[in-house]
Design a protein around this motif. Structure first.
Motif, PDB file in Angstrom:
ATOM      1  N   ILE A   4       0.470  -1.021  -0.180  1.00  0.00           N
ATOM      2  CA  ILE A   4       0.263   0.171  -0.158  1.00  0.00           C
ATOM      3  C   ILE A   4       0.814   0.794   0.521  1.00  0.00           C
ATOM      4  CG2 ILE A   4      -1.799  -0.622   1.220  1.00  0.00           C
ATOM      5  CD1 ILE A   4      -0.961   0.215   3.757  1.00  0.00           C
ATOM      6  N   TYR A   5       0.119   2.023  -0.968  1.00  0.00           N
ATOM      7  CA  TYR A   5       1.472   3.376  -0.769  1.00  0.00           C
ATOM      8  C   TYR A   5       0.306   4.444  -0.174  1.00  0.00           C
ATOM      9  CZ  TYR A   5       3.701   1.130  -4.190  1.00  0.00           C
ATOM     10  OH  TYR A   5       4.506  -0.191  -4.647  1.00  0.00           O
ATOM     11  N   ILE A   6       1.421   5.231   0.558  1.00  0.00           N
ATOM     12  CA  ILE A   6       0.092   6.283   1.799  1.00  0.00           C
ATOM     13  C   ILE A   6       1.069   7.499   0.836  1.00  0.00           C
ATOM     14  CG2 ILE A   6       0.677   7.284   3.640  1.00  0.00           C
ATOM     15  CD1 ILE A   6       1.410   4.142   4.532  1.00  0.00           C
ATOM     16  N   PRO A   7       0.033   8.514   0.635  1.00  0.00           N
ATOM     17  CA  PRO A   7       0.679  10.092  -0.349  1.00  0.00           C
ATOM     18  C   PRO A   7       1.223  10.452   0.494  1.00  0.00           C
ATOM     19  CG  PRO A   7      -1.571  10.124  -0.096  1.00  0.00           C
ATOM     20  CD  PRO A   7      -1.400   8.375   0.608  1.00  0.00           C
ATOM     21  N   ALA A   8       2.676  10.947   0.574  1.00  0.00           N
ATOM     22  CA  ALA A   8       3.998  12.368   2.013  1.00  0.00           C
ATOM     23  C   ALA A   8       3.780  13.088   0.952  1.00  0.00           C
ATOM     24  CB  ALA A   8       3.839  10.828   2.476  1.00  0.00           C
ATOM     25  N   CYS A   9       4.142  14.082   2.157  1.00  0.00           N
ATOM     26  CA  CYS A   9       5.184  14.783   2.195  1.00  0.00           C
ATOM     27  C   CYS A   9       6.329  14.602   2.224  1.00  0.00           C
ATOM     28  CB  CYS A   9       4.818  16.072   2.244  1.00  0.00           C
ATOM     29  SG  CYS A   9       2.727  16.727   2.341  1.00  0.00           S
ATOM     30  N   PHE A  10       7.712  15.524   1.904  1.00  0.00           N
ATOM     31  CA  PHE A  10       9.296  15.062   1.995  1.00  0.00           C
ATOM     32  C   PHE A  10       9.536  16.462   2.512  1.00  0.00           C
ATOM     33  CE2 PHE A  10      13.445  12.946   1.194  1.00  0.00           C
ATOM     34  CZ  PHE A  10      13.181  12.584   1.746  1.00  0.00           C
ATOM     35  N   VAL A  11       9.820  16.798   4.140  1.00  0.00           N
ATOM     36  CA  VAL A  11      10.948  17.929   4.430  1.00  0.00           C
ATOM     37  C   VAL A  11      12.070  17.427   4.583  1.00  0.00           C
ATOM     38  CG1 VAL A  11       8.868  19.120   4.569  1.00  0.00           C
ATOM     39  CG2 VAL A  11       9.800  17.856   6.394  1.00  0.00           C
ATOM     40  N   SER A  12      13.063  18.806   5.178  1.00  0.00           N
ATOM     41  CA  SER A  12      14.756  17.905   4.917  1.00  0.00           C
ATOM     42  C   SER A  12      14.537  18.196   7.502  1.00  0.00           C
ATOM     43  CB  SER A  12      15.450  19.292   4.749  1.00  0.00           C
ATOM     44  OG  SER A  12      15.151  20.594   5.668  1.00  0.00           O
ATOM     45  N   TYR A  13      15.674  18.246   8.138  1.00  0.00           N
ATOM     46  CA  TYR A  13      15.821  18.670   9.279  1.00  0.00           C
ATOM     47  C   TYR A  13      15.133  20.063   9.321  1.00  0.00           C
ATOM     48  CZ  TYR A  13      17.984  19.149  13.796  1.00  0.00           C
ATOM     49  OH  TYR A  13      18.021  18.972  14.718  1.00  0.00           O
ATOM     50  N   TYR A  14      15.609  20.890   8.655  1.00  0.00           N
ATOM     51  CA  TYR A  14      14.663  22.700   9.054  1.00  0.00           C
ATOM     52  C   TYR A  14      13.742  22.445   8.233  1.00  0.00           C
ATOM     53  CZ  TYR A  14      19.519  22.413  10.648  1.00  0.00           C
ATOM     54  OH  TYR A  14      20.741  22.223  11.262  1.00  0.00           O
ATOM     55  N   GLY A  15      12.425  21.382   7.739  1.00  0.00           N
ATOM     56  CA  GLY A  15      11.760  21.857   6.684  1.00  0.00           C
ATOM     57  C   GLY A  15      11.598  22.130   5.572  1.00  0.00           C
ATOM     58  N   HIS A  16      12.274  22.801   4.836  1.00  0.00           N
ATOM     59  CA  HIS A  16      12.884  22.978   3.781  1.00  0.00           C
ATOM     60  C   HIS A  16      12.207  21.386   2.759  1.00  0.00           C
ATOM     61  CE1 HIS A  16      16.816  25.291   4.847  1.00  0.00           C
ATOM     62  NE2 HIS A  16      15.266  25.979   5.166  1.00  0.00           N
ATOM     63  N   ALA A  17      11.433  21.991   2.095  1.00  0.00           N
ATOM     64  CA  ALA A  17      10.897  20.876   0.392  1.00  0.00           C
ATOM     65  C   ALA A  17      12.084  20.514   0.653  1.00  0.00           C
ATOM     66  CB  ALA A  17       9.729  21.252   0.193  1.00  0.00           C
ATOM     67  N   LEU A  18      11.536  18.821  -0.200  1.00  0.00           N
ATOM     68  CA  LEU A  18      12.270  18.597  -0.822  1.00  0.00           C
ATOM     69  C   LEU A  18      11.747  17.117  -1.555  1.00  0.00           C
ATOM     70  CD1 LEU A  18      14.715  16.756   2.171  1.00  0.00           C
ATOM     71  CD2 LEU A  18      14.771  18.221   1.177  1.00  0.00           C
ATOM     72  N   ASP A  19      10.367  17.978  -1.897  1.00  0.00           N
ATOM     73  CA  ASP A  19       9.531  16.780  -2.837  1.00  0.00           C
ATOM     74  C   ASP A  19       8.799  17.902  -3.043  1.00  0.00           C
ATOM     75  OD1 ASP A  19       7.917  18.176  -0.644  1.00  0.00           O
ATOM     76  OD2 ASP A  19       6.636  16.442  -1.174  1.00  0.00           O
ATOM     77  N   GLU A  20       7.783  17.454  -4.563  1.00  0.00           N
ATOM     78  CA  GLU A  20       7.089  18.215  -5.392  1.00  0.00           C
ATOM     79  C   GLU A  20       5.514  18.769  -4.520  1.00  0.00           C
ATOM     80  OE1 GLU A  20       8.192  19.626  -8.005  1.00  0.00           O
ATOM     81  OE2 GLU A  20       9.619  18.470  -8.584  1.00  0.00           O
ATOM     82  N   LYS A  21       5.324  17.795  -3.885  1.00  0.00           N
ATOM     83  CA  LYS A  21       3.799  17.849  -3.475  1.00  0.00           C
ATOM     84  C   LYS A  21       3.814  19.005  -2.290  1.00  0.00           C
ATOM     85  CE  LYS A  21       1.364  15.602  -3.613  1.00  0.00           C
ATOM     86  NZ  LYS A  21       0.557  14.380  -2.921  1.00  0.00           N
TER      87      LYS A  21
END
Length: 403
Positions: free
Chosen positions: A187-204
């Motif tokens: 199963i694939y859970i849609p997720a956001c991906f951020v760095s330690y400091y909260g910077h976006a590392l993804d397109e979502k």
């Protein structure tokens, strides 16, 4: 229909012929018992759409499992479940996954810089839904904390080695605006991906932030104009164009394999001079139609309604398009559709080219983004009539357009 055409053959107008045929068909159906006529329709519909949406945790599929754990139908529509009912939702997801034959889960994200270089445009780390007791016996295990968040190595996004070791983590959080999918045993859970400091590392993450900004500022603007709405959201419909070429020919072109486009050589001896490919009938002599039918079958099971298919302008170019929906769900569905297109094409001896301009001097593959903004009550803010009726003022629409 055949007899109606024959009986009306002397009619001077073809439209009258078709009209007569339709009337005769309608009259014939009226002669059938109502229950029998309805059963014919039901049988046809159930066969065509059998299994639709069984591999996405939403709507009627999800409600059955949510209610079994004491949650109301539609509980996922209230995003506060992430703070109030995470364990119950996880238990419902777990039951659904088990019934569908899934044994693993992952947080599914879309890393920056993935376009054109990463198959599927997504990232994931798959984990089995398993834990061990003191006796060493494995047991099924999937809790709310597993559903809500995850942590992995974020040091190599968007390119490697930019962060110190103690701040190199990448942090995943569920995106409740989208849906959980199943494919094979995962199963694939849609997720956001951020760095330690909260910077976006993804397109979502930037997409969600932009949607929140439109909601916040849009509702504020409308309130100042005397039109109060609960919320504003973005909708899109993405038209996916692509080329299907013989896989053996594709494998003879390193430029196509490495970049998705031709970078050397002559133009094709024949292009789109006659426009004879555009919206032409599919040929059963080609595997293209069977390939697209399988793509539709797989996406339909995931609740992705690829409703439209047709031949595009350039030779060997095609298009598939879904019904429109909310911006976050449609982006996720399009990412899945592109992955499935590539994988299914290979099964039919074809290579799917999703790059924007694979061949010189013929049409490229666009992706029309049919974008709109609407209110929580369904008013399309780009529709002058709807806005005027809902707001009671014809001064609101031009201000929206100016903004």
């Amino acid at each position: 229909f055949f007899f109606a055409i024959r009986a009306s053959r002397s009619a001077p107008c073809p439209l009258a012929v078709l009209s007569g045929a339709r009337s005769m068909m309608k009259s014939s159906l009226m002669l059938l018992p109502r229950r029998f006529a309805r059963s014919l329709s039901d049988k046809a519909t159930s066969k065509v759409y059998e299994g639709f949406g069984q591999d996405v945790f939403k709507g009627a599929v999800a409600d059955k499992y949510l209610q079994a754990h004491g949650l109301p139908a539609g509980a996922l529509d209230d995003y506060s479940w992430t703070t109030k009912h995470a364990d119950k939702v996880a238990a419902a997801v777990s039951d659904w996954a088990a019934d569908r034959g899934a044994t693993s889960f992952c947080h599914w994200f879309q890393p920056l810089g993935a376009s054109g270089v990463r198959h599927g445009l997504s990232g994931q780390v798959q984990n089995m839904m398993i834990s061990f007791g003191k006796d060493g016996v494995p047991v099924w295990d999937f809790k709310g904390k597993d559903l809500l968040k995850g942590e992995t190595d974020g040091s190599s996004y968007p390119n490697g080695g930019l962060r110190a070791t103690h701040t190199a983590g990448g942090y995943l959080a569920v995106d409740p605006t989208s849906h959980i999918y199943r494919r094979e045993d995962t199963i694939y859970i849609p997720a956001c991906f951020v760095s330690y400091y909260g910077h976006a590392l993804d397109e979502k993450t930037p997409l969600l932030r932009a949607n929140d900004a439109i909601n916040r500022e849009g509702t504020r603007l409308l309130k100042l104009l005397g039109y109060n709405v609960g919320s504003i959201g973005c909708n899109i419909g993405l038209e996916q164009e692509f080329f299907l070429v013989p896989r053996d020919a594709y494998q003879k072109r390193p430029d196509l394999m490495l970049t998705g486009r031709t970078v050397a050589g002559k133009n094709a001896p024949r292009g789109q001079e006659m426009c004879d490919h555009y919206m032409g009938p599919f040929s059963l002599a080609s595997p293209a139609i069977a390939c697209m039918q399988e793509i539709q079958r797989q996406t339909m099971r995931m609740g992705i309604p690829l409703r439209t298919r047709h031949r595009e302008v350039a030779p060997n170019q095609y298009e598939m398009a879904p019904l429109f929906g909310s911006v976050t769900t449609q982006v996720d569905q399009n990412v899945w559709a592109m992955q499935i297109i590539e994988e299914v094409a290979a099964q039919y001896g074809l290579a799917a080219l999703l790059q924007e301009k694979p061949f010189n001097d013929v049409n490229g593959s666009g992706k029309h983004n049919n974008w709109s903004i609407g209110t929580d009550t369904g008013v399309n803010l780009l529709n002058v009539g709807q806005v005027g009726q809902a707001s009671g003022s014809h001064d609101v629409f031009p201000v929206i357009m100016s903004a």
